[in-house]
Design an enzyme around this catalytic site. Sequence first.
Site, mmCIF file in Angstrom:
data_model
loop_
_atom_site.group_PDB
_atom_site.id
_atom_site.type_symbol
_atom_site.label_atom_id
_atom_site.label_comp_id
_atom_site.label_asym_id
_atom_site.label_seq_id
_atom_site.Cartn_x
_atom_site.Cartn_y
_atom_site.Cartn_z
ATOM 1 N N ARG A 61 52.279 -45.096 -70.147
ATOM 2 C CA ARG A 61 51.551 -45.177 -68.875
ATOM 3 C C ARG A 61 50.390 -44.183 -68.884
ATOM 4 O O ARG A 61 50.567 -42.999 -68.604
ATOM 5 C CB ARG A 61 52.495 -44.891 -67.709
ATOM 6 C CG ARG A 61 53.536 -45.982 -67.509
ATOM 7 C CD ARG A 61 54.550 -45.622 -66.441
ATOM 8 N NE ARG A 61 53.921 -45.180 -65.197
ATOM 9 C CZ ARG A 61 54.537 -45.139 -64.022
ATOM 10 N NH1 ARG A 61 55.803 -45.514 -63.938
ATOM 11 N NH2 ARG A 61 53.923 -44.723 -62.948
ATOM 12 N N ASP A 63 46.959 -42.161 -67.902
ATOM 13 C CA ASP A 63 46.443 -41.616 -66.649
ATOM 14 C C ASP A 63 45.065 -42.186 -66.327
ATOM 15 O O ASP A 63 44.433 -42.846 -67.160
ATOM 16 C CB ASP A 63 46.339 -40.091 -66.741
ATOM 17 C CG ASP A 63 47.703 -39.415 -66.799
ATOM 18 O OD1 ASP A 63 48.674 -40.014 -66.303
ATOM 19 O OD2 ASP A 63 47.785 -38.297 -67.340
ATOM 20 N N ARG A 212 46.384 -33.770 -73.552
ATOM 21 C CA ARG A 212 45.203 -33.105 -73.020
ATOM 22 C C ARG A 212 45.386 -31.591 -72.955
ATOM 23 O O ARG A 212 44.424 -30.831 -73.118
ATOM 24 C CB ARG A 212 44.864 -33.682 -71.652
ATOM 25 C CG ARG A 212 44.377 -35.135 -71.735
ATOM 26 C CD ARG A 212 44.475 -35.852 -70.413
ATOM 27 N NE ARG A 212 43.735 -35.159 -69.369
ATOM 28 C CZ ARG A 212 43.890 -35.411 -68.062
ATOM 29 N NH1 ARG A 212 44.774 -36.317 -67.664
ATOM 30 N NH2 ARG A 212 43.184 -34.758 -67.178
#
Length: 286
Positions: A61, A63, A212
């Site tokens: 999933r 972002d 990230r």
Amino acid sequence: MTDEVAPGMVRVRLDLSYDGTGFSGWAKQNRGQRTVQGEIEAALPVVMRRQESYELTVAGRTDAGVHARGQVAHVDLPAEVWAEHGPHLLRRLAGKLPQDVRVWRVAEAPVHFNARFSAVWRRYAYRVSDNPGGVDPLLRNHVLWHNWPLDLDAMNDAAARLLGEHDFAAFCKRREGATTIRTLQELRWERRADGVLEATVKADAFCHNMVRALVGAMLFVGDGHRVPEWTGKVLAAAVRDSSVQVVRPHGLTLEEVGYPADGELAARNREARNLRTLPSPCVADS
């Protein structure tokens, strides 16, 4: 929990890609934002001329703002609907979906296939430019600009200290009841011919914001603000460090998802659902 497909249904695998710039992530939301899942689930009943809706299960999933080149999802369709519309589904979806999301392959999935739980690894790429003039305007939605020169060797040194199975709590946004133990299988940087630095990040799975945050830490090493050993110390602390910045999403792309042989799918599904823990350290007898 079982991965058996209900009687009269067929599990269908979809391989797809999307430019995440205009999406509020993969998952449907209640607030009306545009999402990849929402677009595909809205298109499926239309192209198959059905009234009922069909829910997708996805490998990862992503972002808001994150892209995908090799995303995988599955959907369960009535057998008669699949028989009638399956051969035409790819072309019809191409005509119905917006141009920033494409389905490239539609096929009946093997027994026990689950797009999420069957996956044995996900591979992401993160792209950064340290060109003092900025990012090529044609790449601006896919490459992060870092306004400091970056040392490739230092970043790879820092990356090597993070490989293996660890508790990545220092690099994850915690979620209630979810583990932050992951196996980081590959983490390396290279500088492309056009000067863009590209990180390859591969793991069995990722917790929220993990890629990230890892990139943010390595950029901090690459521009000289920290030494390469720092990433290992942050990892070992297993708590969020305020120095670790979560970089912006637009440099991140889900490149590929890996699955085991068909005969190993059921076992992989069971393994993926187990809550992982790290082995307890050995204690010497007194």
